[in-house]
Design a protein around this motif. Structure first.
Motif, PDB file in Angstrom:
ATOM      1  N   ARG A   1     -42.975  30.086  18.164  1.00  0.00           N
ATOM      2  CA  ARG A   1     -41.979  30.730  19.028  1.00  0.00           C
ATOM      3  C   ARG A   1     -40.618  30.072  18.872  1.00  0.00           C
ATOM      4  O   ARG A   1     -39.584  30.740  18.868  1.00  0.00           O
ATOM      5  CB  ARG A   1     -42.447  30.677  20.489  1.00  0.00           C
ATOM      6  N   ALA A   2     -40.599  28.740  18.695  1.00  0.00           N
ATOM      7  CA  ALA A   2     -39.319  28.048  18.504  1.00  0.00           C
ATOM      8  C   ALA A   2     -38.676  28.460  17.174  1.00  0.00           C
ATOM      9  O   ALA A   2     -37.451  28.618  17.084  1.00  0.00           O
ATOM     10  CB  ALA A   2     -39.524  26.540  18.544  1.00  0.00           C
ATOM     11  N   LEU A   3     -39.497  28.652  16.145  1.00  0.00           N
ATOM     12  CA  LEU A   3     -38.967  29.097  14.852  1.00  0.00           C
ATOM     13  C   LEU A   3     -38.419  30.527  14.963  1.00  0.00           C
ATOM     14  O   LEU A   3     -37.355  30.843  14.413  1.00  0.00           O
ATOM     15  CB  LEU A   3     -40.057  29.029  13.779  1.00  0.00           C
ATOM     16  N   LEU A   4     -39.137  31.398  15.667  1.00  0.00           N
ATOM     17  CA  LEU A   4     -38.662  32.778  15.843  1.00  0.00           C
ATOM     18  C   LEU A   4     -37.345  32.801  16.624  1.00  0.00           C
ATOM     19  O   LEU A   4     -36.432  33.563  16.295  1.00  0.00           O
ATOM     20  CB  LEU A   4     -39.733  33.615  16.555  1.00  0.00           C
ATOM     21  N   ALA A   5     -37.245  31.925  17.630  1.00  0.00           N
ATOM     22  CA  ALA A   5     -36.000  31.863  18.404  1.00  0.00           C
ATOM     23  C   ALA A   5     -34.849  31.356  17.533  1.00  0.00           C
ATOM     24  O   ALA A   5     -33.723  31.865  17.601  1.00  0.00           O
ATOM     25  CB  ALA A   5     -36.184  30.955  19.626  1.00  0.00           C
ATOM     26  N   ALA A   6     -35.142  30.359  16.695  1.00  0.00           N
ATOM     27  CA  ALA A   6     -34.100  29.838  15.787  1.00  0.00           C
ATOM     28  C   ALA A   6     -33.642  30.930  14.826  1.00  0.00           C
ATOM     29  O   ALA A   6     -32.446  31.073  14.543  1.00  0.00           O
ATOM     30  CB  ALA A   6     -34.634  28.634  15.017  1.00  0.00           C
ATOM     31  N   ALA A   7     -34.580  31.727  14.342  1.00  0.00           N
ATOM     32  CA  ALA A   7     -34.229  32.810  13.422  1.00  0.00           C
ATOM     33  C   ALA A   7     -33.325  33.826  14.106  1.00  0.00           C
ATOM     34  O   ALA A   7     -32.357  34.319  13.504  1.00  0.00           O
ATOM     35  CB  ALA A   7     -35.496  33.478  12.899  1.00  0.00           C
ATOM     36  N   ARG A   8     -33.631  34.141  15.361  1.00  0.00           N
ATOM     37  CA  ARG A   8     -32.779  35.093  16.093  1.00  0.00           C
ATOM     38  C   ARG A   8     -31.363  34.536  16.239  1.00  0.00           C
ATOM     39  O   ARG A   8     -30.383  35.243  16.024  1.00  0.00           O
ATOM     40  CB  ARG A   8     -33.372  35.392  17.479  1.00  0.00           C
ATOM     41  N   ARG A   9     -31.250  33.256  16.566  1.00  0.00           N
ATOM     42  CA  ARG A   9     -29.921  32.639  16.718  1.00  0.00           C
ATOM     43  C   ARG A   9     -29.145  32.692  15.410  1.00  0.00           C
ATOM     44  O   ARG A   9     -27.936  32.900  15.395  1.00  0.00           O
ATOM     45  CB  ARG A   9     -30.041  31.177  17.165  1.00  0.00           C
ATOM     46  N   ALA A  10     -29.851  32.487  14.299  1.00  0.00           N
ATOM     47  CA  ALA A  10     -29.176  32.421  12.996  1.00  0.00           C
ATOM     48  C   ALA A  10     -29.071  33.792  12.335  1.00  0.00           C
ATOM     49  O   ALA A  10     -28.526  33.903  11.232  1.00  0.00           O
ATOM     50  CB  ALA A  10     -29.930  31.449  12.091  1.00  0.00           C
ATOM     51  N   GLY A  11     -29.608  34.838  12.986  1.00  0.00           N
ATOM     52  CA  GLY A  11     -29.509  36.183  12.417  1.00  0.00           C
ATOM     53  C   GLY A  11     -30.382  36.393  11.190  1.00  0.00           C
ATOM     54  O   GLY A  11     -30.013  37.131  10.274  1.00  0.00           O
ATOM     55  N   ILE A  12     -31.555  35.749  11.183  1.00  0.00           N
ATOM     56  CA  ILE A  12     -32.450  35.842  10.023  1.00  0.00           C
ATOM     57  C   ILE A  12     -33.638  36.743  10.369  1.00  0.00           C
ATOM     58  O   ILE A  12     -34.346  36.486  11.353  1.00  0.00           O
ATOM     59  CB  ILE A  12     -32.937  34.435   9.620  1.00  0.00           C
ATOM     60  N   PRO A  13     -33.876  37.800   9.587  1.00  0.00           N
ATOM     61  CA  PRO A  13     -35.000  38.691   9.890  1.00  0.00           C
ATOM     62  C   PRO A  13     -36.343  38.020   9.643  1.00  0.00           C
ATOM     63  O   PRO A  13     -36.525  37.321   8.639  1.00  0.00           O
ATOM     64  CB  PRO A  13     -34.798  39.874   8.936  1.00  0.00           C
ATOM     65  N   THR A  14     -37.267  38.228  10.586  1.00  0.00           N
ATOM     66  CA  THR A  14     -38.584  37.594  10.500  1.00  0.00           C
ATOM     67  C   THR A  14     -39.674  38.623  10.770  1.00  0.00           C
ATOM     68  O   THR A  14     -39.398  39.728  11.241  1.00  0.00           O
ATOM     69  CB  THR A  14     -38.735  36.481  11.554  1.00  0.00           C
ATOM     70  N   VAL A  15     -40.903  38.246  10.475  1.00  0.00           N
ATOM     71  CA  VAL A  15     -42.061  39.010  10.899  1.00  0.00           C
ATOM     72  C   VAL A  15     -43.102  38.011  11.396  1.00  0.00           C
ATOM     73  O   VAL A  15     -43.450  37.071  10.680  1.00  0.00           O
ATOM     74  CB  VAL A  15     -42.591  39.916   9.757  1.00  0.00           C
ATOM     75  N   PRO A  16     -43.571  38.177  12.639  1.00  0.00           N
ATOM     76  CA  PRO A  16     -44.608  37.261  13.159  1.00  0.00           C
ATOM     77  C   PRO A  16     -45.895  37.419  12.350  1.00  0.00           C
ATOM     78  O   PRO A  16     -46.222  38.517  11.901  1.00  0.00           O
ATOM     79  CB  PRO A  16     -44.804  37.712  14.611  1.00  0.00           C
ATOM     80  N   ASP A  17     -46.602  36.321  12.138  1.00  0.00           N
ATOM     81  CA  ASP A  17     -47.773  36.300  11.258  1.00  0.00           C
ATOM     82  C   ASP A  17     -48.902  35.554  11.979  1.00  0.00           C
ATOM     83  O   ASP A  17     -49.190  34.397  11.666  1.00  0.00           O
ATOM     84  CB  ASP A  17     -47.356  35.601   9.949  1.00  0.00           C
ATOM     85  N   PRO A  18     -49.534  36.220  12.973  1.00  0.00           N
ATOM     86  CA  PRO A  18     -50.562  35.534  13.770  1.00  0.00           C
ATOM     87  C   PRO A  18     -51.853  35.312  12.991  1.00  0.00           C
ATOM     88  O   PRO A  18     -52.069  35.939  11.951  1.00  0.00           O
ATOM     89  CB  PRO A  18     -50.790  36.498  14.939  1.00  0.00           C
ATOM     90  N   GLN A  19     -52.693  34.420  13.505  1.00  0.00           N
ATOM     91  CA  GLN A  19     -53.993  34.096  12.880  1.00  0.00           C
ATOM     92  C   GLN A  19     -53.817  33.656  11.427  1.00  0.00           C
ATOM     93  O   GLN A  19     -54.582  34.026  10.545  1.00  0.00           O
ATOM     94  CB  GLN A  19     -54.961  35.288  12.974  1.00  0.00           C
ATOM     95  N   GLN A  20     -52.779  32.897  11.200  1.00  0.00           N
ATOM     96  CA  GLN A  20     -52.423  32.450   9.849  1.00  0.00           C
ATOM     97  C   GLN A  20     -52.918  31.003   9.680  1.00  0.00           C
ATOM     98  O   GLN A  20     -52.355  30.083  10.259  1.00  0.00           O
ATOM     99  CB  GLN A  20     -50.904  32.545   9.690  1.00  0.00           C
ATOM    100  N   ARG A  21     -53.970  30.845   8.888  1.00  0.00           N
ATOM    101  CA  ARG A  21     -54.562  29.506   8.725  1.00  0.00           C
ATOM    102  C   ARG A  21     -54.627  29.073   7.274  1.00  0.00           C
ATOM    103  O   ARG A  21     -55.300  28.098   6.934  1.00  0.00           O
ATOM    104  CB  ARG A  21     -55.982  29.497   9.340  1.00  0.00           C
ATOM    105  N   SER A  22     -53.923  29.795   6.402  1.00  0.00           N
ATOM    106  CA  SER A  22     -54.058  29.562   4.961  1.00  0.00           C
ATOM    107  C   SER A  22     -52.987  28.650   4.399  1.00  0.00           C
ATOM    108  O   SER A  22     -52.449  28.913   3.315  1.00  0.00           O
ATOM    109  CB  SER A  22     -54.030  30.906   4.221  1.00  0.00           C
ATOM    110  N   SER A  23     -52.658  27.609   5.130  1.00  0.00           N
ATOM    111  CA  SER A  23     -51.719  26.638   4.573  1.00  0.00           C
ATOM    112  C   SER A  23     -51.866  25.319   5.328  1.00  0.00           C
ATOM    113  O   SER A  23     -52.716  25.175   6.207  1.00  0.00           O
ATOM    114  CB  SER A  23     -50.280  27.170   4.636  1.00  0.00           C
ATOM    115  N   ASP A  24     -51.016  24.356   4.982  1.00  0.00           N
ATOM    116  CA  ASP A  24     -51.212  22.987   5.454  1.00  0.00           C
ATOM    117  C   ASP A  24     -50.982  22.787   6.950  1.00  0.00           C
ATOM    118  O   ASP A  24     -51.446  21.783   7.507  1.00  0.00           O
ATOM    119  CB  ASP A  24     -50.313  22.042   4.653  1.00  0.00           C
ATOM    120  N   HIS A  25     -50.287  23.713   7.608  1.00  0.00           N
ATOM    121  CA  HIS A  25     -50.138  23.572   9.064  1.00  0.00           C
ATOM    122  C   HIS A  25     -51.511  23.586   9.748  1.00  0.00           C
ATOM    123  O   HIS A  25     -51.695  22.968  10.788  1.00  0.00           O
ATOM    124  CB  HIS A  25     -49.259  24.694   9.618  1.00  0.00           C
ATOM    125  N   TRP A  26     -52.472  24.276   9.139  1.00  0.00           N
ATOM    126  CA  TRP A  26     -53.799  24.399   9.730  1.00  0.00           C
ATOM    127  C   TRP A  26     -54.486  23.029   9.847  1.00  0.00           C
ATOM    128  O   TRP A  26     -55.232  22.775  10.794  1.00  0.00           O
ATOM    129  CB  TRP A  26     -54.627  25.392   8.926  1.00  0.00           C
TER     130      TRP A  26
END
Ligand SMILES: [Zn+2]
Length: 329
Positions: free
Chosen positions: A255-280
């Motif tokens: 949510r903090a990343l999505l908010a930062a993107a909105r502030r910076a005017g960067i288009p995003t798409v939320p990607d829930p249930q995403q476990r295929s990388s090192d954040h997992w």
């Protein structure tokens, strides 16, 4: 105060100038400990002298501090010159040494963490047991008990892919962000990591993400308590919107990343249930983490994952988003 601010500006200009001229005039570096596999593209950072003394009152970082050419050069070098980087191979070791030199040139303290991995099968190709490495870059004077964030990207590839999008793109943006925040003020200190052995060596949840799991295993209790968020950049150079992934349906880092993107005017798409990388690996251990990137593309895990697949504009979107997230508010 004014004099300090201008010295930061001069420092930033030197970074930019040296990076530019180094790109136009590749040169052989003298490193007696590594006579083999000398890269033709210098890593990011000043071309000679050590990092300048940190200014006591540096300017806050902004998205405009991103130099996308640093990320583009990294993609060209890692995928175009080094090529496939299976986690235990010589080319991986060469890539890790190049990334470590890049962090050192930017003034970071660099640690290498050995990552042992088993034999297995990676995307249909047998791979041997061996060791890989995480390259960890901490700001000078980093205090392990103080609040901080981790920004990382995996450096390895499946054996058959040069891995421009998966994941030289992520490593390139990590290096560009590390360059942008060097000598700048962020809301929290940032630890950067190039992870080894993210790609699968088998079908299960314990058969991939070896480097990030090793990183988490090595964290002290104080480091775990102080971690405020981890972001994994994985496939961040394809498409026109930045996927922002959470391991569950939603989480605070996402949510903090999505908010930062909105502030910076960067288009995003939320990607829930995403476990295929090192954040997992972090989320599995009860730590806060999210992922940037994951847009599907034709060259995935194939010989077609070449630098032309990667869009410099999309690299810049991911990097600017991260810098907005890291900026003091
Ligand atoms: Zn990947």
């Amino acid at each position: 105060m004014r004099r300090l601010a201008s010295s930061v500006a001069v420092t930033a200009a030197l970074f930019a100038i040296s990076g530019c001229s180094a790109d136009e005039a590749p040169r052989v570096e003298v490193d007696p400990t590594r006579a083999a596999a000398v890269p033709t593209t210098p890593p990011p950072g000043p071309s000679s002298s050590p990092a300048p003394d940190p200014a006591p009152d540096p300017a806050p970082v902004t998205p405009d501090d991103l130099d996308r050419s640093t990320a583009v050069r990294a993609v060209r070098h890692l995928a175009g010159e080094i090529g496939p980087r299976e986690a235990t191979g010589r080319s991986y070791a060469s890539a890790a040494a190049w990334v470590a030199r890049g962090f050192r040139r930017l003034g970071y303290d660099v640690e290498r963490q050995r990552v042992d991995v088993p034999a297995g099968e990676s995307w249909g190709v047998p791979v041997p047991a061996g060791s890989s490495v995480n390259v960890v870059a901490r700001p000078v004077g980093f205090e392990p008990g103080e609040p901080y964030v981790v920004v990382g990207a995996h450096l390895d590839t499946v054996p058959q892919a040069p891995g421009a999008e998966d994941n030289a793109s992520g490593v390139g943006v990590v290096l560009a962000v590390a360059e942008a925040v060097a000598g700048r003020r962020t809301r929290l200190p940032v630890v950067f990591v190039a992870f080894g052995a993210e790609e699968p060596r088998g079908p299960g949840d314990d058969d991939h993400h070896y480097g990030s799991r090793r990183y988490v295993d090595l964290m002290t209790p104080a480091e775990r308590t102080a971690l405020r968020g981890m972001v994994s950049l994985d496939r961040v150079g394809v498409g026109a919107r930045v996927p922002v992934g959470s391991a569950g349906d939603s989480d605070p880092v996402q949510r903090a990343l999505l908010a930062a993107a909105r502030r910076a005017g960067i288009p995003t798409v939320p990607d829930p249930q995403q476990r295929s990388s090192d954040h997992w690996s972090f989320v599995r251990a009860g730590l806060p983490g999210a992922r940037l990137g994951s847009t599907p593309y034709a060259g995935y895990h194939s010989a077609g994952d070449v630098p032309a697949v990667v869009s410099p504009s999309q690299l810049a979107r991911a990097g600017r988003l991260l810098l907005e997230w890291l900026a003091p508010r």
